[in-house]
Design a protein around this motif. Structure first.
Motif, PDB file in Angstrom:
ATOM      1  N   ASP A  22      23.937  46.355  26.305  1.00  0.00           N
ATOM      2  CA  ASP A  22      23.855  44.891  26.197  1.00  0.00           C
ATOM      3  C   ASP A  22      25.233  44.247  26.131  1.00  0.00           C
ATOM      4  OD1 ASP A  22      21.094  45.057  26.271  1.00  0.00           O
ATOM      5  OD2 ASP A  22      20.818  44.679  24.125  1.00  0.00           O
ATOM      6  N   LEU A  23      26.138  44.788  25.309  1.00  0.00           N
ATOM      7  CA  LEU A  23      27.480  44.209  25.226  1.00  0.00           C
ATOM      8  C   LEU A  23      28.205  44.327  26.567  1.00  0.00           C
ATOM      9  CD1 LEU A  23      28.830  45.179  21.682  1.00  0.00           C
ATOM     10  CD2 LEU A  23      28.338  42.893  22.570  1.00  0.00           C
ATOM     11  N   SER A  24      28.013  45.438  27.236  1.00  0.00           N
ATOM     12  CA  SER A  24      28.629  45.602  28.554  1.00  0.00           C
ATOM     13  C   SER A  24      28.104  44.541  29.518  1.00  0.00           C
ATOM     14  CB  SER A  24      28.333  47.007  29.092  1.00  0.00           C
ATOM     15  OG  SER A  24      28.892  47.166  30.374  1.00  0.00           O
ATOM     16  N   ARG A  25      26.816  44.327  29.530  1.00  0.00           N
ATOM     17  CA  ARG A  25      26.230  43.316  30.422  1.00  0.00           C
ATOM     18  C   ARG A  25      26.722  41.907  30.085  1.00  0.00           C
ATOM     19  NH1 ARG A  25      20.093  45.745  30.513  1.00  0.00           N
ATOM     20  NH2 ARG A  25      20.516  47.341  32.102  1.00  0.00           N
ATOM     21  N   ILE A  26      26.792  41.600  28.805  1.00  0.00           N
ATOM     22  CA  ILE A  26      27.258  40.271  28.390  1.00  0.00           C
ATOM     23  C   ILE A  26      28.662  40.024  28.930  1.00  0.00           C
ATOM     24  CG2 ILE A  26      28.029  38.912  26.399  1.00  0.00           C
ATOM     25  CD1 ILE A  26      25.646  40.251  24.831  1.00  0.00           C
ATOM     26  N   TYR A  27      29.564  40.977  28.708  1.00  0.00           N
ATOM     27  CA  TYR A  27      30.949  40.745  29.097  1.00  0.00           C
ATOM     28  C   TYR A  27      31.212  40.969  30.581  1.00  0.00           C
ATOM     29  CZ  TYR A  27      32.147  39.365  24.464  1.00  0.00           C
ATOM     30  OH  TYR A  27      32.207  38.655  23.292  1.00  0.00           O
ATOM     31  N   HIS A  28      30.348  41.692  31.267  1.00  0.00           N
ATOM     32  CA  HIS A  28      30.472  41.758  32.729  1.00  0.00           C
ATOM     33  C   HIS A  28      30.072  40.428  33.366  1.00  0.00           C
ATOM     34  CE1 HIS A  28      31.156  46.114  32.592  1.00  0.00           C
ATOM     35  NE2 HIS A  28      31.693  45.915  33.774  1.00  0.00           N
ATOM     36  N   ASP A  29      29.279  39.630  32.662  1.00  0.00           N
ATOM     37  CA  ASP A  29      28.913  38.292  33.147  1.00  0.00           C
ATOM     38  C   ASP A  29      30.011  37.257  32.913  1.00  0.00           C
ATOM     39  OD1 ASP A  29      26.457  38.997  34.155  1.00  0.00           O
ATOM     40  OD2 ASP A  29      25.269  38.096  32.550  1.00  0.00           O
ATOM     41  N   ALA A  30      31.007  37.596  32.104  1.00  0.00           N
ATOM     42  CA  ALA A  30      32.086  36.643  31.787  1.00  0.00           C
ATOM     43  C   ALA A  30      32.997  36.456  32.997  1.00  0.00           C
ATOM     44  CB  ALA A  30      32.904  37.147  30.606  1.00  0.00           C
ATOM     45  N   PRO A  31      33.472  35.231  33.205  1.00  0.00           N
ATOM     46  CA  PRO A  31      34.477  35.031  34.256  1.00  0.00           C
ATOM     47  C   PRO A  31      35.701  35.905  33.964  1.00  0.00           C
ATOM     48  CG  PRO A  31      33.650  32.931  33.446  1.00  0.00           C
ATOM     49  CD  PRO A  31      33.114  33.992  32.534  1.00  0.00           C
ATOM     50  N   ASN A  59      14.120  39.413  21.483  1.00  0.00           N
ATOM     51  CA  ASN A  59      13.299  40.534  21.978  1.00  0.00           C
ATOM     52  C   ASN A  59      14.069  41.845  22.024  1.00  0.00           C
ATOM     53  OD1 ASN A  59      10.978  39.009  22.232  1.00  0.00           O
ATOM     54  ND2 ASN A  59      11.298  38.595  24.412  1.00  0.00           N
ATOM     55  N   ASP A  60      14.788  42.132  20.952  1.00  0.00           N
ATOM     56  CA  ASP A  60      15.547  43.373  20.803  1.00  0.00           C
ATOM     57  C   ASP A  60      16.648  43.577  21.833  1.00  0.00           C
ATOM     58  OD1 ASP A  60      14.068  44.220  18.538  1.00  0.00           O
ATOM     59  OD2 ASP A  60      12.464  44.946  19.848  1.00  0.00           O
ATOM     60  N   ARG A  61      17.136  42.497  22.423  1.00  0.00           N
ATOM     61  CA  ARG A  61      18.252  42.560  23.364  1.00  0.00           C
ATOM     62  C   ARG A  61      19.319  41.557  22.938  1.00  0.00           C
ATOM     63  NH1 ARG A  61      15.908  46.491  24.565  1.00  0.00           N
ATOM     64  NH2 ARG A  61      15.312  47.215  26.617  1.00  0.00           N
ATOM     65  N   LEU A  62      20.564  41.931  23.126  1.00  0.00           N
ATOM     66  CA  LEU A  62      21.673  41.022  22.846  1.00  0.00           C
ATOM     67  C   LEU A  62      21.903  40.156  24.075  1.00  0.00           C
ATOM     68  CD1 LEU A  62      24.147  43.495  21.106  1.00  0.00           C
ATOM     69  CD2 LEU A  62      22.336  42.110  20.079  1.00  0.00           C
ATOM     70  N   LEU A  63      21.953  38.831  23.867  1.00  0.00           N
ATOM     71  CA  LEU A  63      22.081  37.881  24.974  1.00  0.00           C
ATOM     72  C   LEU A  63      23.435  37.186  25.018  1.00  0.00           C
ATOM     73  CD1 LEU A  63      18.658  36.067  24.565  1.00  0.00           C
ATOM     74  CD2 LEU A  63      19.185  38.012  26.028  1.00  0.00           C
ATOM     75  N   ALA A  64      24.134  37.174  23.902  1.00  0.00           N
ATOM     76  CA  ALA A  64      25.422  36.494  23.813  1.00  0.00           C
ATOM     77  C   ALA A  64      26.229  37.183  22.729  1.00  0.00           C
ATOM     78  CB  ALA A  64      25.226  35.020  23.456  1.00  0.00           C
ATOM     79  N   SER A  78      36.718  34.663  19.117  1.00  0.00           N
ATOM     80  CA  SER A  78      37.272  34.583  20.469  1.00  0.00           C
ATOM     81  C   SER A  78      36.292  35.216  21.448  1.00  0.00           C
ATOM     82  CB  SER A  78      38.637  35.279  20.558  1.00  0.00           C
ATOM     83  OG  SER A  78      38.505  36.666  20.338  1.00  0.00           O
ATOM     84  N   HIS A  79      36.570  35.053  22.711  1.00  0.00           N
ATOM     85  CA  HIS A  79      35.835  35.698  23.799  1.00  0.00           C
ATOM     86  C   HIS A  79      34.316  35.525  23.670  1.00  0.00           C
ATOM     87  CE1 HIS A  79      39.808  37.604  23.584  1.00  0.00           C
ATOM     88  NE2 HIS A  79      39.759  37.404  24.900  1.00  0.00           N
ATOM     89  N   PHE A  80      33.919  34.285  23.655  1.00  0.00           N
ATOM     90  CA  PHE A  80      32.513  33.889  23.561  1.00  0.00           C
ATOM     91  C   PHE A  80      31.883  33.996  24.947  1.00  0.00           C
ATOM     92  CE2 PHE A  80      29.413  30.380  23.754  1.00  0.00           C
ATOM     93  CZ  PHE A  80      28.566  30.780  22.732  1.00  0.00           C
ATOM     94  N   CYS A  81      30.743  34.658  25.032  1.00  0.00           N
ATOM     95  CA  CYS A  81      30.080  34.794  26.333  1.00  0.00           C
ATOM     96  C   CYS A  81      28.561  34.866  26.163  1.00  0.00           C
ATOM     97  CB  CYS A  81      30.571  36.042  27.053  1.00  0.00           C
ATOM     98  SG  CYS A  81      29.990  36.130  28.764  1.00  0.00           S
ATOM     99  N   VAL A  82      27.861  34.200  27.051  1.00  0.00           N
ATOM    100  CA  VAL A  82      26.397  34.227  27.111  1.00  0.00           C
ATOM    101  C   VAL A  82      26.010  34.820  28.465  1.00  0.00           C
ATOM    102  CG1 VAL A  82      24.293  32.820  27.081  1.00  0.00           C
ATOM    103  CG2 VAL A  82      26.248  32.168  25.654  1.00  0.00           C
ATOM    104  N   ARG A  83      24.996  35.692  28.467  1.00  0.00           N
ATOM    105  CA  ARG A  83      24.519  36.265  29.735  1.00  0.00           C
ATOM    106  C   ARG A  83      24.153  35.148  30.706  1.00  0.00           C
ATOM    107  NH1 ARG A  83      21.961  41.233  30.537  1.00  0.00           N
ATOM    108  NH2 ARG A  83      22.363  40.555  32.660  1.00  0.00           N
ATOM    109  N   GLU A 120      35.252  22.650  28.474  1.00  0.00           N
ATOM    110  CA  GLU A 120      33.839  22.691  28.064  1.00  0.00           C
ATOM    111  C   GLU A 120      33.662  23.400  26.727  1.00  0.00           C
ATOM    112  OE1 GLU A 120      34.186  26.035  31.206  1.00  0.00           O
ATOM    113  OE2 GLU A 120      34.896  24.001  31.041  1.00  0.00           O
ATOM    114  N   ASP A 121      34.516  24.408  26.450  1.00  0.00           N
ATOM    115  CA  ASP A 121      34.472  25.086  25.154  1.00  0.00           C
ATOM    116  C   ASP A 121      34.891  24.137  24.032  1.00  0.00           C
ATOM    117  OD1 ASP A 121      33.856  27.493  26.498  1.00  0.00           O
ATOM    118  OD2 ASP A 121      35.973  28.015  26.679  1.00  0.00           O
TER     119      ASP A 121
END
Length: 150
Positions: A22-31, A59-64, A78-83, A120-121
């Motif tokens: 989940d953490l990998s997916r979240i941060y792979h979605d980051a610009p 639902n047992d998954r990390l989204l952000a 720092s390094h805030f990211c949402v899927r 925007e942040d």
């Protein structure tokens, strides 16, 4: 979207494969310009250096996630990211509110370096009650002050 706050430290990241995924997916979605190095190296190094990730779970998954360095009186975020699949649904705002509640419970203020933030942040933080510190070097949310995001 109703999310809960989960803290991921190095021990949990090592022990739980789904957390690593989940953490990998979240941060792979980051610009790319938002991360100092590759997403997986960034996550691993942050955790190995004693940092944690405060994450929004549904639902047992990390989204952000937000990387956090905790000091006795202040938590540096720092390094805030949402899927990508869950952006624009209030997950990020809710995560920041939950982090503020957790910091309040531990008598800590929240701080975010201003230099790393895009417009925007900055707007989101201002809307949630963060204020730019007098020198302009960081935004701070004091959950004890009136008007904080509680």
């Amino acid at each position: 979207m109703p999310v809960t706050l989960e803290e991921v430290d190095h021990a949990r990241w090592v022990a739980e494969g789904q957390v690593r995924t989940d953490l990998s997916r979240i941060y792979h979605d980051a610009p790319r310009e938002r991360l100092p190095r590759s997403p997986d190296v960034f996550v691993r190094e942050h955790l190995e250096q004693g940092g944690v990730f405060c994450s929004a779970s549904f639902n047992d998954r990390l989204l952000a996630a937000v990387s956090v360095i905790k000091h006795a009186d202040a938590w540096w975020l720092s390094h805030f990211c949402v899927r990508k699949t869950t952006r624009r649904r209030g997950v990020g705002s809710r995560l920041l509110i939950l982090i503020a509640e957790a910091a309040h419970a531990q008598d800590a203020v929240l701080r975010i370096e201003a230099a790393q933030l895009q417009l925007e942040d900055q707007l989101l933080l201002t809307r949630l009650g963060y204020r730019l510190e007098a020198s302009g070097s960081y935004f701070e949310l004091n959950p004890f002050a009136s008007g904080g995001c509680q």
